[in-house]
Enzyme design. Structure first.
Site, PDB file in Angstrom:
ATOM      1  CG  ASP A 103      -9.949  -0.308   5.493  1.00  0.00           C
ATOM      2  OD1 ASP A 103      -9.566  -0.648   4.356  1.00  0.00           O
ATOM      3  OD2 ASP A 103      -9.282  -0.490   6.522  1.00  0.00           O
ATOM      4  CD  GLN A 156      -3.358  -4.576   6.794  1.00  0.00           C
ATOM      5  OE1 GLN A 156      -3.299  -3.615   6.035  1.00  0.00           O
ATOM      6  NE2 GLN A 156      -4.018  -5.675   6.482  1.00  0.00           N
ATOM      7  CE  LYS A 186      -3.756  -2.499   2.199  1.00  0.00           C
ATOM      8  NZ  LYS A 186      -4.347  -2.989   3.438  1.00  0.00           N
TER       9      LYS A 186
END
Length: 317
Positions: A120, A97, A53
């Protein structure tokens, strides 16, 4: 006749090229979108994901920051990190995460993220915005599924879509996005009666149930479009041979590594479907592309909100 294979890597590259151009324009206007990734502890898979990412941010010209607290951090200490990121103006997106260590209250941490920075798309505020068709941040994998369909010229409006799986991360938001695109949507799950018969009605099948090869050829209408979200590692030789015997490339890979990846869709569905996403190389590459897209979108939405707030302030004066 075999299905058309939809190349997720190619679509992902298209989206990233568009985003790089958009980021370049935003930087000229004095706005550089910024993403902060919080990686707790030393989970090897999570480290790979976060590294990927951050690398993609660099490629597209986004500002990125990786925060790596140790695995023994407390929930309160992690909440303090999130709160600090919420306040920082140069950070547009916050990614915590998962999975987090067991002693941390994951739900509390995710709810603490400012919805405007929730790239997200999991925060209840963003879920509500999606369900009421208002601008917000959409979960990356389902958003990627819709991009695959649109960019592959698959008709959504008026189509019958079946989503197999009802998770908050993929199944439910995918169903909502398809509904918003004027498809007629059925959500299936482990308690669905006659799952095969329901699936056979679908023009579009989105399969995200987390079990290898669960969708078999007898469950698919000839010519249907199949989006396979599952990623399952096959290590058992008997299972491998039942699914991939005769596939020379897979057999070579299995002999070398002792494993191969398989989606939730049986490989033989390729002979029935009109178009299908492979595993790997289908939906997977879209997830990071859509995370980048959400970061850019968050930066633009936040700037628009600030402009509106300033205008309101001047009007009030």
């Amino acid at each position: 006749m075999s299905a058309r294979i939809i190349d997720g890597s190619k679509i992902s590259a298209e989206i990233k090229a568009e985003l790089a151009a958009e980021v370049n324009e935003l930087i000229k206007e004095g706005l550089c979108p910024g993403l902060a990734a919080v990686l707790v502890g030393n989970d090897p898979a999570s480290e790979v994901y976060v590294r990927s990412k951050v690398k993609t941010c660099e490629q597209l010209g986004l500002y990125s920051e990786k925060i790596t607290p140790s695995a023994d951090i407390s929930t309160d200490e992690l909440l303090a990190i999130v709160e600090d990121l919420n306040r920082r103006e140069e950070i547009d997106g916050i990614l915590v995460q998962l999975p987090l260590p067991k002693h941390i209250d994951s739900k509390k941490v995710l709810l603490a993220i400012d919805p405007a920075k929730d790239v997200d798309g999991f925060h209840p505020v963003n879920v509500g915005l999606l369900s009421t068709q208002q601008p917000g941040l959409v979960p990356c994998t389902p958003a990627g599924c819709i991009e695959i369909l649109r960019r592959s010229a698959i008709k959504l409006e008026g189509s019958e879509a079946v989503v197999v799986g009802r998770s908050d991360i993929v199944g439910k938001p995918a169903a909502m996005l398809l509904t918003n695109a004027n498809a007629t949507v059925t959500i299936c799950h482990s308690r669905t009666r006659d799952l095969g018969e329901v699936c056979k009605r679908a023009d579009i099948l989105v399969v995200a149930i987390g079990r290898a090869a669960v969708l078999t050829p007898g469950m698919v209408r000839p010519g249907a479009t199949v989006i396979d979200v599952g990623i399952n590692r096959i290590t058992d030789k008997g299972t491998f041979e039942a699914l991939f015997k005769g596939d020379a490339a897979r057999e070579k890979q299995f002999a070398e590594r002792g494993s191969t990846l398989c989606g939730d869709v049986h490989p033989a569905v390729m002979e029935i479907a009109g178009a299908i996403t492979p595993v790997p190389g289908g939906v997977g590459p879209l997830t990071i592309a859509m995370l980048m897209s959400n970061t850019v979108k968050a930066a633009k939405l936040r700037r628009a909100t600030r402009v509106l707030a300033r205008a309101s302030h001047h009007t009030a004066l």
